[in-house]
Enzyme design. Structure first.
Site, PDB file in Angstrom:
ATOM      1  CB  CYS A  26      -0.918   0.013   1.209  1.00 18.54           C
ATOM      2  SG  CYS A  26      -0.001   0.147   2.745  1.00 18.54           S
ATOM      3  CB  CYS A  29       4.616  -0.300   1.601  1.00 21.77           C
ATOM      4  SG  CYS A  29       3.405  -1.360   2.355  1.00 21.77           S
ATOM      5  CG  ASP A 448       4.652  20.403 -38.207  1.00 23.03           C
ATOM      6  OD1 ASP A 448       5.062  21.416 -38.774  1.00 23.03           O
ATOM      7  OD2 ASP A 448       4.958  19.239 -38.546  1.00 23.03           O
TER       8      ASP A 448
HETATM    9  P1  ADP Z   1       6.330  22.225 -41.298  1.00 13.72           P
HETATM   10  O1  ADP Z   1       6.344  23.245 -40.220  1.00 13.72           O
HETATM   11  O2  ADP Z   1       5.097  22.322 -42.134  1.00 13.72           O
HETATM   12  O3  ADP Z   1       6.572  20.847 -40.830  1.00 13.72           O
HETATM   13  P2  ADP Z   1       9.066  22.783 -41.945  1.00 13.72           P
HETATM   14  O4  ADP Z   1       9.226  23.839 -40.904  1.00 13.72           O
HETATM   15  O5  ADP Z   1       9.692  21.473 -41.703  1.00 13.72           O
HETATM   16  O6  ADP Z   1       7.515  22.593 -42.293  1.00 13.72           O
HETATM   17  O7  ADP Z   1       9.634  23.335 -43.295  1.00 13.72           O
HETATM   18  C1  ADP Z   1       9.330  24.655 -43.687  1.00 13.72           C
HETATM   19  C2  ADP Z   1       9.771  24.916 -45.074  1.00 13.72           C
HETATM   20  O8  ADP Z   1      11.192  24.827 -45.139  1.00 13.72           O
HETATM   21  C3  ADP Z   1       9.264  23.907 -46.060  1.00 13.72           C
HETATM   22  O9  ADP Z   1       7.999  24.243 -46.526  1.00 13.72           O
HETATM   23  C4  ADP Z   1      10.327  24.025 -47.142  1.00 13.72           C
HETATM   24  O10 ADP Z   1      10.061  25.116 -47.960  1.00 13.72           O
HETATM   25  C5  ADP Z   1      11.595  24.284 -46.379  1.00 13.72           C
HETATM   26  N1  ADP Z   1      12.363  23.051 -46.133  1.00 13.72           N
HETATM   27  C6  ADP Z   1      12.533  22.435 -44.947  1.00 13.72           C
HETATM   28  N2  ADP Z   1      13.310  21.350 -45.112  1.00 13.72           N
HETATM   29  C7  ADP Z   1      13.601  21.247 -46.403  1.00 13.72           C
HETATM   30  C8  ADP Z   1      14.341  20.327 -47.217  1.00 13.72           C
HETATM   31  N3  ADP Z   1      14.935  19.245 -46.713  1.00 13.72           N
HETATM   32  N4  ADP Z   1      14.417  20.546 -48.538  1.00 13.72           N
HETATM   33  C9  ADP Z   1      13.816  21.619 -49.062  1.00 13.72           C
HETATM   34  N5  ADP Z   1      13.115  22.497 -48.383  1.00 13.72           N
HETATM   35  C10 ADP Z   1      12.996  22.345 -47.068  1.00 13.72           C
HETATM   36 MG    MG Z   2       6.723  18.861 -39.823  1.00 14.38          MG
END
Ligand code: ADP
Ligand code: MG
Length: 768
Positions: A26, A29, A448
């Protein structure tokens, strides 16, 4: 970094040791074990009754053996947990306090012995000649055998001058049995033809002819039943914890020599080289052979500032790569690193203790001694007041029996265990009780976009290039650079480039760099290549600007490819909405939670997705720091914010929020920063999590109210002689069973209100 080999659970000079503690029954303890350990120099302990584990942090001067001796000194058993085998049992299930099949057998036999006693004692019409002697013979084995473990533990406690719930059970059983024996042999109740009228009040006037055999049998019967039920709940949770542990066990990608070959971390051997992308966990201890980056060691050492690493640096397994692409050669594999992490995850989940639990523990610590004192006082008072000896004993026994604080000890752990178990079934992995507590008050949830509201399974939907540039060539270079990215966009581009390229071969890349929420860059084929978020739209060539607008209007994400600083192409990647996203958003609103979309993507694409899922408030083109800042702003406005995300870019916001929820398919960085992980594709798991939490906390409140309130009412009743010991036993055990059953109801908690969402929607449509 020479001390990378240290065990994951040791931190500086303070070591953390887990102990399996046996014999705890319990909350009292728990308090006792914690107190006893706490008396050692520099030691602090957190004991979890439900899992039978103690998590102890202690200086190097105190050995595990000292800890074990301390626990044994408090009257319990202690041992170090067996080295967890790779696919071993969940630690919760192996705790020595757990009841096995033997326990169930004991319960059934006890029930078979007790039922005739209960029925005969309560129904005078059935009381045949000499019935009392049959009852006596049936009761004796219950006292001697069924309740043996209670006596044993009570005695052990007594030797260490401590009283537990077992003390109350044992005393109650022995006192009522001793009294009945006295009544049978010396008090006249043994006469053939004796009848016992049934009454809730202790029989006034029947004097020493009254028997309390029904009280004697019902105490162990109901307590044993309560424990078996509790055990069932515990076992359900073992699987939840296992699932949590397995979530950390990822696969690892070997380098160029075996490009693309992913193997489970367990198969990795010393000397093999593997790739660590931004946001990924380093699979095992090793040495960097290529690349520069920063590592977040917070999961391993609790150190929060990332450490810069480059070729030659030693890296620790389970640290998170927050910067560039790394190639690491494994220097140690297996038990030490990998398992240390799993153990840590699991034990964190177990050792965490909610505020409410601490309150219950504290109360129980003083409760048992107080009740024993009350019982003695009651006996003395009635005898002193010249009352009949039978009445005095009756009252004292009733107090002992009715006050067993089992319900109090079970109120919180059973609810949490049932909730974690149910959560796992619903695809919601909960890191600890605190997460449940915090999720409850949430009124705002920040989503997100990419990988969270959408599936994150992106594909390349279109490529637009400026005059005089080959689309295939651009894609080849972009794909090569994106190879190092963990982002869904990166994966989409690389996959498309491989398909287009001859033999799936992409040029090697040097100087790879990823900026979360912005994009990636690197050198390939002698060109500086950058892929990422469009910065200045107006500076783009007309074709590219148009392509951007078009893609975004179609809810696609568009990224710009720059070669040697010149924007040459727009790549549009498409994604689909996560199933259940629309329904989840609507149901969250109904639960009083306001959904907000915060994304790094462009406003047009963000709004298109928001419209589809029904979110009104949208923040687009937000950097990772910006996401955390938005959360902070909301908090400053008095909102209680949950963040749900998948990427490296979400980790800061996840950690900043009251409650972080990670997508199971997301990066390790996000999962590491979150309190809850959703392992289902379906977004409705969020709704399930919220509903489950609310149900859990209201269950706990009801349990506590019942367990406390019941003692407030019954103890005075028993003390003043208004409660028959049998009813005391029934009430006490009934309250424990009620609490456990109430908690177990959580396992039936439905993920969505009134049946499935689709059914509700259909019904609504049919009604129109
Ligand atoms: P979310 O918030 O929708 O998850 P992110 O913050 O991950 O999106 O990405 C924001 C933006 O950054 C994307 O829409 C893209 O334009 C750019 N981006 C992020 N990572 C990459 C990548 N690996 N290659 C190309 N563009 C990228
Ligand atoms: Mg994301």
């Amino acid at each position: 970094m020479t001390d990378i080999d240290r065990h994951a659970t040791s931190d500086g000079t303070v070591t953390t040791t887990d102990l399996l503690v046996g014999g705890m029954t319990c909350a009292a303890c728990v308090g006792r074990v914690e107190k006893k350990l706490g008396r050692l120099e520099g030691v602090s302990a957190s004991v979890n009754l439900a899992t039978g584990r103690a998590r102890v942090s202690h200086p190097g001067t105190v050995s595990p053996q000292d800890l074990i001796s301390a626990v044994e000194g408090a009257g319990y058993t202690a041992q170090l947990p067996p080295a967890e085998k790779e696919n071993g049992e969940a630690p919760g299930t192996g705790s020595p306090g757990a009841t096995g099949p033997g326990e169930l057998q004991r319960l059934l036999i006890t029930a078979a012995l007790s039922l005739p006693v209960l029925v005969l004692s309560m129904v005078p019409a059935l009381q045949f000649t000499n019935w009392q002697w049959l009852c006596f013979n049936l009761t004796a084995p219950v006292v001697g055998w069924s309740a043996w473990s209670f006596h044993q533990r009570a005695l052990k406690g007594l030797r260490h001058a401590t009283a537990t719930m077992d003390t109350l059970v044992s005393l109650g059983v022995l006192a009522s049995f001793a009294w009945s024996t006295y009544a049978l042999f010396l008090g006249g109740a043994g006469q053939p033809g004796m009848r016992m009228p049934f009454s809730v009040l202790p029989g006034a006037g029947t004097g020493s002819a009254h028997l309390y055999l029904e009280a004697t049998v019902s105490v162990p019967l109901f307590v044993l039943a309560g424990r078996c039920l509790e055990d069932r709940a515990k076992r359900g949770t073992g699987s939840a914890l296992r699932a949590l542990a397995e979530l950390g066990a990822r696969d690892v990608e070997l380098t160029a020599k075996e490009r693309g070959r992913r193997i489970p971390v367990a198969e990795l051997r010393v000397g093999q080289e593997f790739v660590v992308r931004p946001g990924e966990k380093v699979a095992t201890d090793g040495v960097v052979t290529e690349g520069n980056s920063a590592l977040d060691l917070s999961l391993v050492t609790g150190e929060s500032t990332p450490a810069e690493v480059g070729p030659g640096s030693a890296v620790v397994g389970a640290s998170i790569n927050v910067g560039g692409l790394l190639v690491v050669r494994a220097t140690a594999v297996g038990a030490d690193t990998q398992l240390a992490r799993i153990t840590r995850l699991v034990t964190d989940a177990q050792a965490g203790k909610a505020r409410m639990q601490r309150l219950a523990d504290a109360v129980a610590g003083v409760f048992v001694p107080a009740i024993v004192t009350v019982a003695c006082t009651v006996l003395g008072f009635w005898l002193g007041a010249g009352a009949d000896g039978a009445a005095a004993v009756t009252a004292a026994v009733a107090v002992l029996v009715v006050a067993c604080p089992c319900a109090l000890g079970l109120a919180i752990p059973t609810a949490f265990l049932a909730a974690t178990g149910r959560g796992a079934q619903l695809g919601v992995l909960i890191r600890g009780p605190e997460a449940l507590e915090r999720l409850q008050g949430i009124d705002t949830i920040v989503f997100d976009k990419t990988g969270t509201l959408t599936t994150g399974h992106m594909t390349l939907a279109g490529t637009t290039v400026v005059e005089g540039v080959s689309a295939d060539e651009v894609l080849r270079l972009a794909g090569a650079v994106e190879y190092g990215s963990e982002h869904p966009i990166g994966r989409a581009v690389t996959t498309a480039a491989r398909q287009a390229a001859e033999g799936g071969k992409l040029p090697p890349v040097t100087g790879f760099r990823a900026v979360p929420g912005t994009g990636v860059s690197g050198d390939a084929d002698g060109h500086r290549v950058a892929v990422g978020r469009p910065r200045d739209r107006t500076a783009l060539p007309k074709v590219l600007e148009q392509a951007l607008d078009q893609a975004e209007a179609a809810a696609r994400t568009a990224v710009v490819v720059e070669i040697d600083g010149r924007p040459v192409a727009v790549l549009a990647v498409g994604d689909t909405l996560r199933p259940g996203a629309y329904a989840a958003v609507r149901q969250l609103r109904k639960l009083g939670i306001e959904p907000i979309l915060v994304t790094g993507d462009s406003p047009v694409a963000a709004r298109a997705v928001a419209r589809q899922v029904g979110i009104d408030e949208v923040h687009a083109s937000i950097t990772p720091e910006g996401k955390a800042a938005i959360v902070a702003d909301l908090q400053a406005d008095g909102c209680r914010v949950a963040v749900i995300g998948d990427g490296v870019n979400d980790a800061a916001a996840l950690a900043r929020a009251e409650l972080g929820i990670a997508m199971g398919g997301g990066t390790d960085a996000a999962i590491g920063a979150a309190d809850i992980t959703l392992v289902r594709e379906d977004m409705q798991a969020v709704v399930a999590a919220v509903r489950l939490t609310r149900r859990t906390l209201s269950t706990i409140r009801a349990n506590l109210a019942w367990a406390f309130g019941y003692n407030v009412v019954t103890v005075p009743l028993a003390a003043t002689g208004w409660l028959n010991p049998m009813f005391a036993a029934l009430a006490m055990s009934g309250s424990s069973v009620l609490v456990v059953v109430n908690s177990l109801r959580l396992r039936a908690c439905s993920p969505t209100p009134r049946g499935s969402a689709s059914r509700t929607t259909l019904a609504l449509e049919a009604a129109r």
